[in-house]
Design a protein around this motif. Sequence first.
Motif, PDB file in Angstrom:
ATOM      1  N   SER A 120       0.803  -1.228   0.000  1.00  0.00           N
ATOM      2  CA  SER A 120       0.000   0.000   0.000  1.00  0.00           C
ATOM      3  C   SER A 120       0.836   1.277   0.000  1.00  0.00           C
ATOM      4  O   SER A 120       0.303   2.351  -0.293  1.00  0.00           O
ATOM      5  CB  SER A 120      -0.938   0.009   1.218  1.00  0.00           C
ATOM      6  OG  SER A 120      -0.211  -0.043   2.424  1.00  0.00           O
ATOM      7  N   VAL A 121       2.138   1.202   0.299  1.00  0.00           N
ATOM      8  CA  VAL A 121       2.971   2.414   0.316  1.00  0.00           C
ATOM      9  C   VAL A 121       3.029   3.055  -1.071  1.00  0.00           C
ATOM     10  O   VAL A 121       3.208   4.269  -1.199  1.00  0.00           O
ATOM     11  CB  VAL A 121       4.402   2.089   0.827  1.00  0.00           C
ATOM     12  CG1 VAL A 121       5.164   1.237  -0.189  1.00  0.00           C
ATOM     13  CG2 VAL A 121       5.162   3.372   1.126  1.00  0.00           C
ATOM     14  N   TYR A 122       2.847   2.256  -2.104  1.00  0.00           N
ATOM     15  CA  TYR A 122       2.808   2.775  -3.474  1.00  0.00           C
ATOM     16  C   TYR A 122       1.684   3.808  -3.606  1.00  0.00           C
ATOM     17  O   TYR A 122       1.849   4.847  -4.245  1.00  0.00           O
ATOM     18  CB  TYR A 122       2.571   1.606  -4.419  1.00  0.00           C
ATOM     19  CG  TYR A 122       2.724   1.913  -5.897  1.00  0.00           C
ATOM     20  CD1 TYR A 122       3.935   1.672  -6.554  1.00  0.00           C
ATOM     21  CD2 TYR A 122       1.662   2.392  -6.654  1.00  0.00           C
ATOM     22  CE1 TYR A 122       4.075   1.916  -7.918  1.00  0.00           C
ATOM     23  CE2 TYR A 122       1.790   2.635  -8.005  1.00  0.00           C
ATOM     24  CZ  TYR A 122       2.992   2.397  -8.638  1.00  0.00           C
ATOM     25  OH  TYR A 122       3.119   2.635  -9.977  1.00  0.00           O
ATOM     26  N   VAL A 123       0.538   3.516  -2.988  1.00  0.00           N
ATOM     27  CA  VAL A 123      -0.612   4.424  -3.062  1.00  0.00           C
ATOM     28  C   VAL A 123      -0.341   5.693  -2.259  1.00  0.00           C
ATOM     29  O   VAL A 123      -0.878   6.759  -2.572  1.00  0.00           O
ATOM     30  CB  VAL A 123      -1.889   3.727  -2.544  1.00  0.00           C
ATOM     31  CG1 VAL A 123      -3.126   4.553  -2.843  1.00  0.00           C
ATOM     32  CG2 VAL A 123      -2.035   2.360  -3.180  1.00  0.00           C
ATOM     33  N   PHE A 152      10.362   6.989 -12.627  1.00  0.00           N
ATOM     34  CA  PHE A 152       9.593   5.790 -12.293  1.00  0.00           C
ATOM     35  C   PHE A 152      10.391   4.534 -12.638  1.00  0.00           C
ATOM     36  O   PHE A 152      10.463   3.585 -11.840  1.00  0.00           O
ATOM     37  CB  PHE A 152       8.258   5.810 -13.043  1.00  0.00           C
ATOM     38  CG  PHE A 152       7.453   4.553 -12.898  1.00  0.00           C
ATOM     39  CD1 PHE A 152       6.763   4.286 -11.726  1.00  0.00           C
ATOM     40  CD2 PHE A 152       7.383   3.628 -13.937  1.00  0.00           C
ATOM     41  CE1 PHE A 152       6.005   3.117 -11.587  1.00  0.00           C
ATOM     42  CE2 PHE A 152       6.640   2.467 -13.816  1.00  0.00           C
ATOM     43  CZ  PHE A 152       5.948   2.213 -12.637  1.00  0.00           C
ATOM     44  N   ILE A 153      11.013   4.520 -13.807  1.00  0.00           N
ATOM     45  CA  ILE A 153      11.819   3.364 -14.223  1.00  0.00           C
ATOM     46  C   ILE A 153      13.023   3.187 -13.299  1.00  0.00           C
ATOM     47  O   ILE A 153      13.341   2.066 -12.880  1.00  0.00           O
ATOM     48  CB  ILE A 153      12.278   3.545 -15.689  1.00  0.00           C
ATOM     49  CG1 ILE A 153      11.064   3.516 -16.625  1.00  0.00           C
ATOM     50  CG2 ILE A 153      13.275   2.462 -16.087  1.00  0.00           C
ATOM     51  CD1 ILE A 153      11.370   3.999 -18.022  1.00  0.00           C
ATOM     52  N   ILE A 205      13.689  -0.123 -10.952  1.00  0.00           N
ATOM     53  CA  ILE A 205      14.926  -0.916 -10.977  1.00  0.00           C
ATOM     54  C   ILE A 205      15.547  -0.969  -9.581  1.00  0.00           C
ATOM     55  O   ILE A 205      16.041  -2.022  -9.144  1.00  0.00           O
ATOM     56  CB  ILE A 205      15.916  -0.325 -11.999  1.00  0.00           C
ATOM     57  CG1 ILE A 205      15.360  -0.466 -13.415  1.00  0.00           C
ATOM     58  CG2 ILE A 205      17.288  -0.983 -11.883  1.00  0.00           C
ATOM     59  CD1 ILE A 205      16.174   0.259 -14.472  1.00  0.00           C
ATOM     60  N   ALA A 206      15.508   0.173  -8.885  1.00  0.00           N
ATOM     61  CA  ALA A 206      16.054   0.210  -7.522  1.00  0.00           C
ATOM     62  C   ALA A 206      15.305  -0.754  -6.614  1.00  0.00           C
ATOM     63  O   ALA A 206      15.925  -1.441  -5.776  1.00  0.00           O
ATOM     64  CB  ALA A 206      15.979   1.635  -6.976  1.00  0.00           C
ATOM     65  N   ALA A 207      13.965  -0.831  -6.766  1.00  0.00           N
ATOM     66  CA  ALA A 207      13.183  -1.764  -5.951  1.00  0.00           C
ATOM     67  C   ALA A 207      13.547  -3.207  -6.275  1.00  0.00           C
ATOM     68  O   ALA A 207      13.601  -4.068  -5.381  1.00  0.00           O
ATOM     69  CB  ALA A 207      11.689  -1.536  -6.181  1.00  0.00           C
ATOM     70  N   PHE A 229      11.811   2.857  -2.056  1.00  0.00           N
ATOM     71  CA  PHE A 229      11.771   2.878  -3.528  1.00  0.00           C
ATOM     72  C   PHE A 229      10.340   2.689  -4.027  1.00  0.00           C
ATOM     73  O   PHE A 229       9.950   3.285  -5.037  1.00  0.00           O
ATOM     74  CB  PHE A 229      12.693   1.803  -4.101  1.00  0.00           C
ATOM     75  CG  PHE A 229      14.149   2.016  -3.785  1.00  0.00           C
ATOM     76  CD1 PHE A 229      14.670   3.300  -3.692  1.00  0.00           C
ATOM     77  CD2 PHE A 229      15.002   0.942  -3.578  1.00  0.00           C
ATOM     78  CE1 PHE A 229      16.015   3.510  -3.399  1.00  0.00           C
ATOM     79  CE2 PHE A 229      16.345   1.140  -3.290  1.00  0.00           C
ATOM     80  CZ  PHE A 229      16.851   2.430  -3.199  1.00  0.00           C
ATOM     81  N   ARG A 230       9.559   1.867  -3.335  1.00  0.00           N
ATOM     82  CA  ARG A 230       8.145   1.681  -3.719  1.00  0.00           C
ATOM     83  C   ARG A 230       7.382   2.996  -3.578  1.00  0.00           C
ATOM     84  O   ARG A 230       6.531   3.325  -4.421  1.00  0.00           O
ATOM     85  CB  ARG A 230       7.498   0.618  -2.830  1.00  0.00           C
ATOM     86  CG  ARG A 230       7.810  -0.796  -3.200  1.00  0.00           C
ATOM     87  CD  ARG A 230       6.899  -1.319  -4.283  1.00  0.00           C
ATOM     88  NE  ARG A 230       5.514  -1.424  -3.855  1.00  0.00           N
ATOM     89  CZ  ARG A 230       4.493  -1.691  -4.668  1.00  0.00           C
ATOM     90  NH1 ARG A 230       4.717  -1.843  -5.957  1.00  0.00           N
ATOM     91  NH2 ARG A 230       3.270  -1.785  -4.215  1.00  0.00           N
TER      92      ARG A 230
END
Length: 547
Positions: free
Chosen positions: A154-157, A187-188, A192-194, A206-207
């Motif tokens: 959910s951290v993405y949201v 974003f890319i 990649i970091a994630a 990273f997310r």
Amino acid sequence: MSAPKLYRHPTKSEIIDLAAAEGHDADISSNLGWIPDKSHNTSARPSISLNEDKDHVAAVDKDIENGHGPGSASSIDEPEEEAGHDPNIVDFDGPGDPLNPMNWKASKKWGMVALISAITFLTPLASSQFAPGVPEVMRDFHSTNELLEGFMVSVYVLGFAFGPLIIAPLSEMYGRLPLYHSCNLLFIIFTIAAALATNMGMFITFRFFMGCFGGAPMVLGGGTIADLIPREQRGTAMAVWMMGPTIGPCVGPIIGGFLTQAKGWRWNFWFVAIVGGAFFIMSLILMSETSGIIILQRKTNRLKAETGNTKLRSKLDSGLSPADLFKFSIVRPTKMLFRSTICFAISLYVAITYSYLYILFTTFTAVFTSQYGWHGGMVGLSFLGLGVGSLIGQFVYIHFGNKIVHKHMQRGDFRPEHRLYIMTIGGFFIPIGLFMYGWSVQKGTHYMVPIVATGIIGFGLLMTFMPATTYLVDVFTIHAASAMAASTVLRSLMAAVIPLSSQTMYAQMGYGWGNSMLGFIALALVPIPFLFIKYGERIRASSTVKL
């Protein structure tokens, strides 16, 4: 298209519609201009400040909710008064000006629409694609923390809540194209970091930034489509574009389930990075700036250099400083959220029910693994019900929602509350689906029962989200974008935080009573649209919100 239709003076409703699509309020310049401050001379350059005088504040107050100001329903279709011809105003050179994005070749316009729709599908898909691989992530990072297990999804949201507040005003200053390119690239990079993260802290950070920059196409896409496609042809493009945020989060885990089984959880991020990289390269080749504000400003700067006339100014220049744009983008939504009864109540309803979506996202893997013995790619299929239900809900709303509105418009008695009729029906599907899902899982019934139940939940969610959004646009007219931003921030914050307790809730209460509790809360929210249908007009008539 005939020239008079394309270049006649825009009505207020057209300006408001375009501003809402572009993600800013209608008193900020857009490709159709802006709704000027009636308390000042309309022939002067409009300048808007948060430190307005008392008379101007009073005028703005009346425009927020109660429908008596310049954005009210009674005057919504009246064209603005034509200003006298000023030789220093720079505009497009007639209806055939090739600088105008509306005059670009159809292949170029629809190519850009297709690419933007694809990117808008990919970034929401990334929000939940790796959900079936959560147990592998926990194992690789040697964590048993149930809060982190939900938060990593959910951290993405949470990024969706903060990114758009910065992206929107930057796009007004620098145009859409630089924001598309920079946000897609970042974003890319963070995707990649994630994929390369070596501990939980890095991964969650990273997310979050993936979400911040991944929200760009959802902020900018509607405006780009409105820049390119005439109003009468825009419906199909907007419908395709809107399917990204609707269907993407539900399709992602289906892909992620099989990809995790075949290649491991990190390949979910490599997949997104590879596809995102391809889209980024295509965007560098195919995309051009579409914002009329920026195009005319560049033309103005070029003519100033050629003629030496420093008095030249773009027709779409509203005179807003960068500081003002940031203030409006960040301060206005906050004020509207906490000072407007309608904005707060509708936003709260949407936020709570939207958080249920991420409770399901963060627990489906555990539920179907423990209760039904699903493993590997099969776990991703547990998200299928939500996706199908959401898609059906979208089509049902578009058909019947528009039918209801058109009927009242033909009668001449339309008011914003007519948007909520669909919401009164959709609200009941959410608790019904939650009760059915919880107890079917608890009792171990056939797996199709909870899948169908989640389809009912998805259907109900779309039947509440979409009318709630259009209601905010109709109520707040020229400040619709701020109202939608307020709703988005609250929705994203709650969707990031509430699912953190879902595992504990199910452990303490079981799937039956746990989902029943969520269902009872959803049932308690059902009266909100009914109350606004009955009292909304009265609330709007007695409300003022100082911005």
